[in-house]
Design an enzyme around this catalytic site. Structure first.
Site, PDB file in Angstrom:
ATOM      1  N   SER A   8      40.383  42.023  44.110  1.00  0.00           N
ATOM      2  CA  SER A   8      39.955  41.460  42.833  1.00  0.00           C
ATOM      3  C   SER A   8      39.455  40.025  42.943  1.00  0.00           C
ATOM      4  O   SER A   8      38.801  39.524  42.028  1.00  0.00           O
ATOM      5  CB  SER A   8      41.130  41.485  41.851  1.00  0.00           C
ATOM      6  N   GLY A   9      39.783  39.368  44.036  1.00  0.00           N
ATOM      7  CA  GLY A   9      39.538  37.940  44.159  1.00  0.00           C
ATOM      8  C   GLY A   9      40.819  37.142  44.006  1.00  0.00           C
ATOM      9  O   GLY A   9      40.851  35.940  44.274  1.00  0.00           O
ATOM     10  N   GLY A  10      41.893  37.808  43.566  1.00  0.00           N
ATOM     11  CA  GLY A  10      43.192  37.171  43.417  1.00  0.00           C
ATOM     12  C   GLY A  10      43.999  37.214  44.696  1.00  0.00           C
ATOM     13  O   GLY A  10      43.697  37.967  45.631  1.00  0.00           O
ATOM     14  N   VAL A  11      45.061  36.427  44.738  1.00  0.00           N
ATOM     15  CA  VAL A  11      45.848  36.289  45.960  1.00  0.00           C
ATOM     16  C   VAL A  11      46.681  37.533  46.260  1.00  0.00           C
ATOM     17  O   VAL A  11      46.909  37.864  47.431  1.00  0.00           O
ATOM     18  CB  VAL A  11      46.748  35.033  45.877  1.00  0.00           C
ATOM     19  N   SER A  13      46.093  40.884  45.774  1.00  0.00           N
ATOM     20  CA  SER A  13      45.344  41.933  46.462  1.00  0.00           C
ATOM     21  C   SER A  13      44.899  41.480  47.842  1.00  0.00           C
ATOM     22  O   SER A  13      44.812  42.282  48.784  1.00  0.00           O
ATOM     23  CB  SER A  13      44.137  42.372  45.625  1.00  0.00           C
ATOM     24  N   CYS A  97      44.162  51.045  31.572  1.00  0.00           N
ATOM     25  CA  CYS A  97      43.245  50.630  32.626  1.00  0.00           C
ATOM     26  C   CYS A  97      43.783  51.051  33.997  1.00  0.00           C
ATOM     27  O   CYS A  97      43.033  51.529  34.859  1.00  0.00           O
ATOM     28  CB  CYS A  97      43.058  49.112  32.566  1.00  0.00           C
ATOM     29  N   CYS A 193      42.417  43.272  30.411  1.00  0.00           N
ATOM     30  CA  CYS A 193      42.160  43.866  31.722  1.00  0.00           C
ATOM     31  C   CYS A 193      40.658  43.992  31.995  1.00  0.00           C
ATOM     32  O   CYS A 193      39.935  44.655  31.246  1.00  0.00           O
ATOM     33  CB  CYS A 193      42.817  45.242  31.767  1.00  0.00           C
TER      34      CYS A 193
END
Length: 366
Positions: A8-11, A13, A97, A193
């Site tokens: 996702s670009g998050g830490v 994942s 989602c 989401c």
């Protein structure tokens, strides 16, 4: 195994992909774009997220694919989201989602590309016990996300991995920092989401027309005007615009048919509390709801401490009676059930049974 990780670009994942790579699996990242209604306004930040996802995958040394699930998201998640708000309920888009996009569209896509499993950065755990796959709380109880995953079935759980489920958030950020991941200190995403942070009421007015009406006390005194009952949720304090002396005002009930918003003063006004609720649209994870224990724990919102409760059945609907009164149980939200660390499933709150059953109770205006 050949594992496709939702990046996702998050830490979270990113560290999930890192751990799987270190374990010797063949890992591929997949960036999902699921919203493009107002990309020009830059609300979603999809391009920024994609750039970060590419930088993360480059650092880990894995390929990154992209896919657009915008139509699936609109049809399976957002249309339901709007219809629930129009009906005066408050849905939880993250729950649907996960079921329809992350563990359906993403899972199906990964399987067609030859993956053996998918993985995400959710804080949850799974195991296989007594012939079924179980969904378990994360080790980090403050970050546990099993509440949002209660709609998953056996097939999805059998093919899904949650690599950060045994780690705390502090450990995840430390691993990311030590590995030199560019998002090690990036803030966690919030908001709707895949749609992101925004002024929620302004966002809803683009899809649901304003319908002004009266704000009344439980005794019937008019305290102001609202723009539409669908824009408010039970327990809401901000945005009411009621001045005067005394404690703050809160939404305690909604009459959608007559377009009346009921308000009361005090964070702990009795009308905000219920002793039980009725739940429908039930889903069990490997065990049918009818076979659930009659006494267990439940949550009516994310990060709420487990609440002891007892279950009774009324036709196809479940009555959940709590040991302690619950504040702001909201129709449309999810009630999720637990037996220790195991998430058994959940359902949608249809009705709250008030503690007080007189003219000052919510039932008087239902």
């Amino acid at each position: 195994m050949n594992i496709m990780v939702g990046i996702s670009g998050g830490v979270d994942s990113a560290v999930a992909a890192l751990l799987l790579k270190r374990a010797g699996h063949e890992v591929t990242g997949l960036f999902m774009k699921n919203w493009e209604e107002d990309d020009v306004a830059g609300h979603c930040g999809a391009e920024e997220d994609l750039a970060m996802a590419r930088a993360v995958c480059d650092r880990i040394g894995i390929p990154l694919r992209t896919v657009n699930f915008s139509s699936e998201y609109w049809e399976r998640v957002f249309s339901y989201f709007l219809s629930e708000y129009q009906a005066g309920r408050t849905p939880n888009p993250d729950v649907l989602c996960n079921k329809e996009i992350k563990f359906k569209a993403f899972l199906d896509h990964a399987m067609t590309l030859g993956a053996d499993r998918i993985a995400t950065g959710h804080y949850a755990r799974t195991d296989f016990h007594a012939g079924r796959h179980r969904l378990l709380k994360a080790r980090d109880t403050n970050k546990d996300q099993s509440y949002f995953l209660y709609l998953l079935g056996q097939e999805a759980l059998a093919r899904s991995l949650f690599p950060v489920g045994d780690l705390t958030k502090t450990e995840v950020r430390r691993l990311a920092r030590e590995t030199g991941l560019p998002n090690h200190d990036r803030h966690d995403s919030t908001g709707i989401c895949f749609i992101g942070e925004r002024d929620f009421k302004s966002f809803l007015t683009r899809y649901i027309p304003v319908r002004p009406g009266e704000m009344r006390t439980l005794a019937g005194e008019v305290k102001g005007q609202h723009d539409g009952t669908m824009y408010y949720t039970i327990g809401q304090r901000h945005g009411l615009g009621i001045g005067g002396e005394g404690e703050a005002w809160y939404v305690v009930d909604k009459n959608v048919t007559d377009n009346i918003l009921y308000v009361a003063q005090g964070e702990h006004h009795p009308a905000l509390y219920c002793e039980a609720l009725i739940a429908g649209q039930l889903h069990g994870i490997g065990v049918e709801p009818a076979a659930w224990p009659r006494e267990m724990h439940a949550k009516i919102r994310y990060r709420q401490p487990d609440q002891r409760c007892a279950l009774t059945w009324h036709d196809s609907r479940l009555c959940v009676v709590f040991e302690a009164p619950q504040r702001a149980a909201t129709p449309g939200q999810s009630v999720v059930f637990y037996d220790g660390d195991e998430c058994l499933g959940g359902g949608i709150i249809e009705e709250a049974v008030p503690v007080l059953r007189d003219a000052g109770s919510r039932s008087a205006h239902a």
